[in-house]
Motif scaffolding. Sequence first.
Motif, mmCIF file in Angstrom:
data_model
loop_
_atom_site.group_PDB
_atom_site.id
_atom_site.type_symbol
_atom_site.label_atom_id
_atom_site.label_comp_id
_atom_site.label_asym_id
_atom_site.label_seq_id
_atom_site.Cartn_x
_atom_site.Cartn_y
_atom_site.Cartn_z
ATOM 1 N N LEU A 25 0.803 -1.221 0.000
ATOM 2 C CA LEU A 25 0.000 0.000 0.000
ATOM 3 C C LEU A 25 0.837 1.272 0.000
ATOM 4 O O LEU A 25 0.381 2.299 -0.515
ATOM 5 C CB LEU A 25 -0.934 0.000 1.214
ATOM 6 N N THR A 26 2.033 1.212 0.584
ATOM 7 C CA THR A 26 2.835 2.440 0.672
ATOM 8 C C THR A 26 3.124 3.056 -0.700
ATOM 9 O O THR A 26 2.897 4.254 -0.899
ATOM 10 C CB THR A 26 4.141 2.168 1.432
ATOM 11 N N PRO A 27 3.625 2.277 -1.669
ATOM 12 C CA PRO A 27 3.852 2.914 -2.983
ATOM 13 C C PRO A 27 2.562 3.343 -3.671
ATOM 14 O O PRO A 27 2.539 4.352 -4.374
ATOM 15 C CB PRO A 27 4.582 1.829 -3.787
ATOM 16 N N LEU A 28 1.462 2.581 -3.490
ATOM 17 C CA LEU A 28 0.205 2.981 -4.102
ATOM 18 C C LEU A 28 -0.293 4.308 -3.532
ATOM 19 O O LEU A 28 -0.747 5.200 -4.274
ATOM 20 C CB LEU A 28 -0.849 1.891 -3.890
ATOM 21 N N ILE A 29 -0.195 4.441 -2.206
ATOM 22 C CA ILE A 29 -0.605 5.696 -1.582
ATOM 23 C C ILE A 29 0.297 6.842 -2.052
ATOM 24 O O ILE A 29 -0.160 7.957 -2.304
ATOM 25 C CB ILE A 29 -0.576 5.553 -0.042
ATOM 26 N N PHE A 34 0.960 11.724 -4.563
ATOM 27 C CA PHE A 34 1.965 12.522 -5.267
ATOM 28 C C PHE A 34 1.297 13.399 -6.339
ATOM 29 O O PHE A 34 1.614 14.576 -6.505
ATOM 30 C CB PHE A 34 3.006 11.594 -5.897
ATOM 31 N N ARG A 35 0.357 12.812 -7.058
ATOM 32 C CA ARG A 35 -0.355 13.579 -8.068
ATOM 33 C C ARG A 35 -1.216 14.662 -7.418
ATOM 34 O O ARG A 35 -1.324 15.791 -7.936
ATOM 35 C CB ARG A 35 -1.227 12.654 -8.930
ATOM 36 N N LEU A 36 -1.839 14.312 -6.266
ATOM 37 C CA LEU A 36 -2.683 15.292 -5.591
ATOM 38 C C LEU A 36 -1.868 16.430 -4.998
ATOM 39 O O LEU A 36 -2.179 17.613 -5.199
ATOM 40 C CB LEU A 36 -3.511 14.578 -4.508
ATOM 41 N N TRP A 37 -0.798 16.068 -4.265
ATOM 42 C CA TRP A 37 0.008 17.098 -3.609
ATOM 43 C C TRP A 37 0.853 17.875 -4.622
ATOM 44 O O TRP A 37 1.244 19.006 -4.380
ATOM 45 C CB TRP A 37 0.919 16.455 -2.561
ATOM 46 N N GLY A 38 1.184 17.238 -5.745
ATOM 47 C CA GLY A 38 1.994 17.933 -6.731
ATOM 48 C C GLY A 38 1.298 19.159 -7.283
ATOM 49 O O GLY A 38 1.938 20.180 -7.571
ATOM 50 N N ASN A 39 -0.012 19.076 -7.433
ATOM 51 C CA ASN A 39 -0.759 20.220 -7.948
ATOM 52 C C ASN A 39 -0.936 21.313 -6.904
ATOM 53 O O ASN A 39 -1.241 22.462 -7.255
ATOM 54 C CB ASN A 39 -2.142 19.771 -8.446
#
Length: 315
Positions: A25-29, A34-39
């Motif tokens: 789950l760690t890499p999936l999360i 990452f996409r959410l926080w990147g924006n």
Amino acid sequence: MHRISRKWRPPLALVIGGGLAGVLLTPLIGIVYFRLWGNVLGWGEAAWLVFWIALVATAILGLLLWRLVLRPVYALTAHAKAIKAGQMDAPAPTHFGTPEFRDLGQSVIDMGATLNSRAASLRAYADHVTHELKSPLTSIQGAAELLQSEDLPSDDRTALCQTVAAASQRMDALLNDLRRHALASQSAGVGTCLLLDSLPDDPPLKITCHGTTPVPLEPQDLRAILVQLAQNAAAHGATTLGIDWDGTRMLAQDNGQGIAQGDASRIFDPFFTTRRDAGGTGMGLSIVRSLLATRGGQIELQASAQGACFLITFD
């Protein structure tokens, strides 16, 4: 015998399953957030945040695996090596991360106690058998030398023959008790029996029993224990032996002469007897202790106003 306290610990299946779930789950999360926080934070800051989250999760998982798996394995391995090296008094591990390791640790500790008991029996045999057999053997050798004299009076010849016979009987009794002691250290397996169904066929005194729940012993083992206790009680002037079993502990109380306080600490030692002149070999209670030890039981002397009282308990 050392017993491990039964505290709640997560089962090994939960530890392994949780670790695998964390790895999955760690890499999936990380990818999702990452996409959410990147924006929101920017791609560089989001990458560092995901990195630190993964690092903290890995550290927590590593700490849990160390405490729950690696540390118990290392401690148990060190304890087993100490027993192998002959350090039977090596302290047992106190921390076991999962119920499976706790049960494994208890099995290793019990195995060490069994090995210690058998080693003690071998040491006792080596220390005492020569001494015990030397006296009757010396009597036989001396009588044999005197019997070779042609002018020996008939009365002396008869007395010497009686000495040889008595010494031979003494040696035979010692060897038989040693054989029973050796057999007692070999487990007959796990089983149960009822107290009333395991009474000796021809006991040397009256035996009364109370208790209807199964005893955690094979019938032949319990019968052998009762025979030894009955013979020991009868040899010390008892006419009755009461056995009281409540499902967890057994009390054996006789009405004999009792045991002197100065002898209480030695009564379970092989070859210790206060009836040597009467033919006692001092192996009866030692046989009882060996039988119980290989089956997870213990026996100890209890204070009693009359006669001898023994307490038998099981793990």
